[in-house]
Write an enzyme that holds these catalytic residues in place. Structure first.
Site, PDB file in Angstrom:
ATOM      1  N   SER A   1      -5.505  29.687  15.996  1.00 16.55           N
ATOM      2  CA  SER A   1      -4.681  29.547  14.798  1.00 16.55           C
ATOM      3  C   SER A   1      -5.563  29.229  13.586  1.00 16.55           C
ATOM      4  CB  SER A   1      -3.600  28.492  15.036  1.00 16.55           C
ATOM      5  OG  SER A   1      -2.607  28.535  14.040  1.00 16.55           O
TER       6      SER A   1
ATOM      7  N   GLU B   1       4.379  37.513  16.625  1.00 14.00           N
ATOM      8  CA  GLU B   1       3.993  36.427  15.728  1.00 14.00           C
ATOM      9  C   GLU B   1       3.700  36.958  14.334  1.00 14.00           C
ATOM     10  OE1 GLU B   1       0.112  34.557  16.208  1.00 14.00           O
ATOM     11  OE2 GLU B   1      -0.117  35.628  18.089  1.00 14.00           O
TER      12      GLU B   1
ATOM     13  N   HIS C   1       2.734  33.022  19.162  1.00 14.56           N
ATOM     14  CA  HIS C   1       1.543  32.411  18.586  1.00 14.56           C
ATOM     15  C   HIS C   1       0.820  31.516  19.594  1.00 14.56           C
ATOM     16  CE1 HIS C   1      -0.969  31.020  15.311  1.00 14.56           C
ATOM     17  NE2 HIS C   1      -0.608  29.767  15.505  1.00 14.56           N
TER      18      HIS C   1
END
Length: 299
Positions: free
Chosen positions: A144, A238, A268
């Protein structure tokens, strides 16, 4: 079973208490409770330390090669999460790569805006090199925001004249804080974990009044020339799908050896859910094999 697993994970995330775009103090407390409620496997050991003056967590699993090190950069939209709270995914990667992981506890926004996280990641890498670990026995891994930070740290290390690691792997990288990818809105209904609003809120926290396309914050706009082999993994459900695709394309444009793996129907950082999702295990296995392969080629 995988369709049932994906549906179960989607429901879990949609109805969970975490809102990454919410009040940062509240979300940090919720995130801490979520992460600390999941025990680490008994064979994972962790130790607090420092590298380059930056706090880190050293993660070890059985049968590791003591010469190989993963510098791990955790996610949390630059505002939530700590190296200790997110040690589980670092351990999963380290186990499959047969290496020690060093997870960097970089400073968080909004208290510490850009380039604090980047400065800490680069300082930790310098510290790792100064400790005697050669660059060719190091790999960068991040998820991320940590994935975007991996790419930015590689660029900053290159520009500083430092030797670069053997490879890097990023999971669902947040690589465009300007949120200009079509998937930010196009995948919003499918994404059970992230929202466009959350991206905008946390980008403001991290960058303040700076340009959202600042290359060392949004590395899809950076010159990636000379970076080491890169693995990019992302789920098709995502809003950061285009961040991953465009980061891989940018790397290819600049002659970087890159592998892009898009896993259908998963959300995600799906790699975090290896206990309940077959695709997560497969992706982690692929990442471990990628890291091992690039270490062996440098020997």
């Amino acid at each position: 079973m995988t369709q049932q697993q994906r549906q179960a994970l989607d429901e879990l995330l949609r109805h969970g208490p975490l809102d990454l775009g919410g009040d940062v103090t509240e979300q940090r407390a919720i995130f801490h409770e979520m992460m600390t409620s999941v025990p680490l496997p008994d064979d994972v050991s962790t130790k607090q330390d420092q590298l380059g003056g930056v706090p880190v967590v050293i993660v070890e699993t059985p049968d590791l090669d003591p010469s190989a090190v993963i510098l791990y950069l955790h996610g949390g939209a630059y505002a939530v999460g700590t190296a200790g709270e997110l040690v589980g995914l670092a351990a999963d990667v380290a186990r499959r790569a047969g290496a020690r992981a060093v997870s960097v506890d970089y400073r968080l926004a909004p208290e510490h805006q850009f380039p604090a996280a980047l400065d800490d990641a680069l300082a930790a890498y310098r510290g790792l090199l100064d400790s005697g670990v050669p660059a060719e026995r190091i790999a960068f891994v991040g998820e991320s925001a940590g994935g975007g930070l991996v790419a930015a740290t590689l660029v900053a290390a290159r520009d500083a004249g430092l030797p670069l690691p053997a490879s890097a792997a990023v999971f669902s990288p947040w690589a465009d804080l300007s949120a200009s990818g079509a998937s930010v809105t196009g995948k919003a209904a499918l994404d059970p974990a992230l929202t466009p609003r959350a991206l905008h809120v946390r980008a403001q926290d991290y960058l303040g009044d700076r340009d959202r396309a600042t290359p060392l914050a949004s590395p899809i706009f950076a010159d990636l020339t000379g970076l080491p082999p890169l693995l990019v993994q992302v789920g098709s459900h995502e809003i950061l799908l285009d961040d991953a695709i465009r980061l891989a394309a940018r790397a290819a444009e600049h002659d970087v050896q890159v592998e892009l793996q898009v896993w259908p129907g998963v959300p995600h950082v799906f790699q975090s859910f290896a206990v309940m999702l077959d695709e997560a295990k497969e992706a982690l296995d692929a990442a471990g094999a990628f890291l091992k392969r690039n270490w062996s080629e440098k020997i």
